[in-house]
Design an enzyme around this catalytic site. Sequence first.
Site, PDB file in Angstrom:
ATOM      1  CD  GLU A  31      -1.871  -2.372   1.238  1.00  0.00           C
ATOM      2  OE1 GLU A  31      -0.733  -2.718   1.623  1.00  0.00           O
ATOM      3  OE2 GLU A  31      -2.770  -3.181   0.991  1.00  0.00           O
ATOM      4  CG  HIS A  56     -10.159  -8.098   6.161  1.00  0.00           C
ATOM      5  ND1 HIS A  56      -9.533  -8.944   7.047  1.00  0.00           N
ATOM      6  CD2 HIS A  56      -9.445  -8.201   5.001  1.00  0.00           C
ATOM      7  CE1 HIS A  56      -8.515  -9.542   6.478  1.00  0.00           C
ATOM      8  NE2 HIS A  56      -8.424  -9.104   5.231  1.00  0.00           N
TER       9      HIS A  56
END
Lengths: 82, 329, 418
Positions: free
Chosen positions: B62, B131
């Site tokens: 990321e 998540h």
Amino acid sequence: MTREELERVVADVLAGIAPEADLASVKPAEDLREALDLDSMDFLNLVIGLHERLGIDIPEADYPKLFSKEGLLAYLVTKTGG
Amino acid sequence: MSAPTTTYRECCKQAIRAALLADPRVFLMGEDVGRYGGCYAVSKGLLDEFGPERIRDTPLSESAFVGAGIGAAIAGMRPIVEIMTVNFSLLALDQILNNAATIPHMSGGQFAIPLVIRMATGGGRQLAAQHSHSLEGWYAHIPGLKILAPATLEDARYMLAPALLDPNPVLIFEHIMLYNLEGVLDPAVTSVDIEHAAIRRPGRDVTLVTYGGSLPETLAAAETLAREGIEAEVIDLRVLRPLDEATILESVRRTRRCVIVDEGWRSGSLSAEIGMRIAEQAFYELDAPLRRVCSAEVPMPYAGHLERAALPNRERIAAAVRTLLRPGS
Amino acid sequence: MGLFRMPSLGADMEAGTLVEWLVKPGDSVKRGQVVAVVETQKGAIEVECFEEGTVEELLLAPGQKVPVETPMARIRAPGEVPAAAAPAAPPPPAAAPAAAPREAPSVAKAAAPPPPPPPAPTAGPKVSPAARRRALELGVPLDRIHGTGPDGAITVADVEAAARGAAAEAPTPAPAPAGPVSPKAEAVRAAPRRGFDPVEMRKAIAAAMSRSKREIPHYYLATTVEMARALAFLEAVNRERPPPERLLPAVLLLKATALALREVPELNGFWVEGGFRPGPGIHLGWAISLRGGGLVAPAIHDVDARPLPELMAALRDLVGRARNGGLKSSELADATLTITSLGERGAEAVLPVIYPPQVAMVGFGAIVRRPWVDDEGGLVARPVVQVSLAADHRASDGHLGSRFLAAIADHLQRPESL
């Protein structure tokens, strides 16, 4: 007392009743009550003030004589023996 | 002929597609956005249509691909960077906070960063504690960013275009429970602003302030309450930073009561910020304490019943409102 | 421990500014004693205390403007332990030890008891901020309201319901307090202490009169009263009296109204909480117009029971203080009916506007000479006065009002009985 002295006394008494009242601005024949916006309580207080300051009696019957500045001063001159 | 039914997911895709068609500087980049079609299938089919130059799969880093997006934006491109889920965005937090939000300021305005970062957020799909969180409130803390939370088909379809036009980095949070939202895209709407909150349901008795994935639950709670004679006004924030205070305050001054529904954790949350602003600016208009419905302060549980218990839902929202209007019940 | 609070000097008062304390901590006070001067929309008012005891602490400094009901001072009831000597505080050390006289001061200082902690705030009813403000606007006392909000808190709806229940406490269109910084004490002192602010007074009159016309269904009656006997009576009385003891017609009108109210008590009191509440006595407000505009209607207490000379003195005193400042709080708050008398240079008739929450107002026009049909059917010139009544139709009807005017007329025909 002279008329001038009496006028000062009247102005002085009035100052305690209607602080903004200006006696000098009143015309001789004008009704004081109208010119200075005096109600009956104010007028009574004026009579009381004059009675106390000058030591004179002012009968109620004489009130109409006091309504004009001219009449008032003439009345006071007579009453105080001036 | 009536307009066809569509989904929130499809609206997100069509938004990207339209941007790609409209401006050759626009490209999409992120993990699995190409061949896999996106973790939530938003970009399915775009690789075939636009090719690998404009639909770019990235390594699982990321920090690297968000940083690349920032660089591309500075260099004049209009990147759309997708991060799979907000939890993973923390790997790129240095890029987002220290670079994207900061460089336009530190360069004295010499570098604009017209970058859009999309990411999924929220719980409800049993994806567990890595998540499922709602961290958009954290990002709304950061000056230099604009934070969007589309909660309707129209916003999903039309928020991206003005976000790309913005010279500053814009983060768009798509709640995972909204992707399957079905409906008819209002044909009268062809663009939306990214400045104002929207009153999704007018009401006189209480203001419910919410955004994103909590909007449908909040609207459902308002329907329940209406059957009990309580008319709730529902505000969809749409833009989490900068907050549209005027809409919130105007509503609260009318209803004199406010419940804030925020899927984030309560402590230090966006709901805390909104509540404080109301307290600062509308204290004397309040006729009841401010209330909040937030997620339980636990890492999001995996087990379905525990996850449901941890998230705001229509029952808890309605119950919070009743404490303000029907304290005896 | 009693709290002396900013009094409400009429339903339209929201806040007052402390001008001056007339007591200091340690002074003993008794009921009815004037303890402070407060600047209100009606001018500087001498505020009386309704506690007996010792002034423990003054909570406000001159110049501070606070809402009605704000505590201004703590007053210790007789026999109550002073807070400074609360039981928890250790006794002060005895006289310094004789052996170490030089060190005595520092020893004494070190051993001095710590100052007493501030008193815990008293827990009042829970009130929402909006309800508190609404109650202030409506003049509804919060301690009479039942709260239905969260945790039993009083809400706007509760306040408004209470106000609807109590017509006396219904809305005045008062703007929200703009919150100007209160003038410094010096500034207040520098201003004429007994003065009043004509702008503020206008606002107060506007609020009270608007409320009256909005809420009170007035009905009006008028009658003409022949005044020859009354004036002859006054003339006879005044002839024997030096000017300071003379009576004005006003005092006859005042007393006649009070005696008529004894016969028709339904007009003496207030409309509150949807019903009539009789006045605790016959306390008549007397409308006094002020030089430069505005008016106040302070009360003269127990008018029905007092002789004319005493009432005359009270009236003179009241007019003087109203015009020069110095009215007392009790005089402004508790008139049970108000009279407006236009005086000798006024109009002939007046249709008054009731001062809420009173239920009636009596008006006297100027005493004028008019044609009059005497008992023998002859036409004569006589002094007459038009007496009018404005009354609240919620509280009374025209028949009762007529009886009341007839009673006033009757008393004025028997002036010696006044």
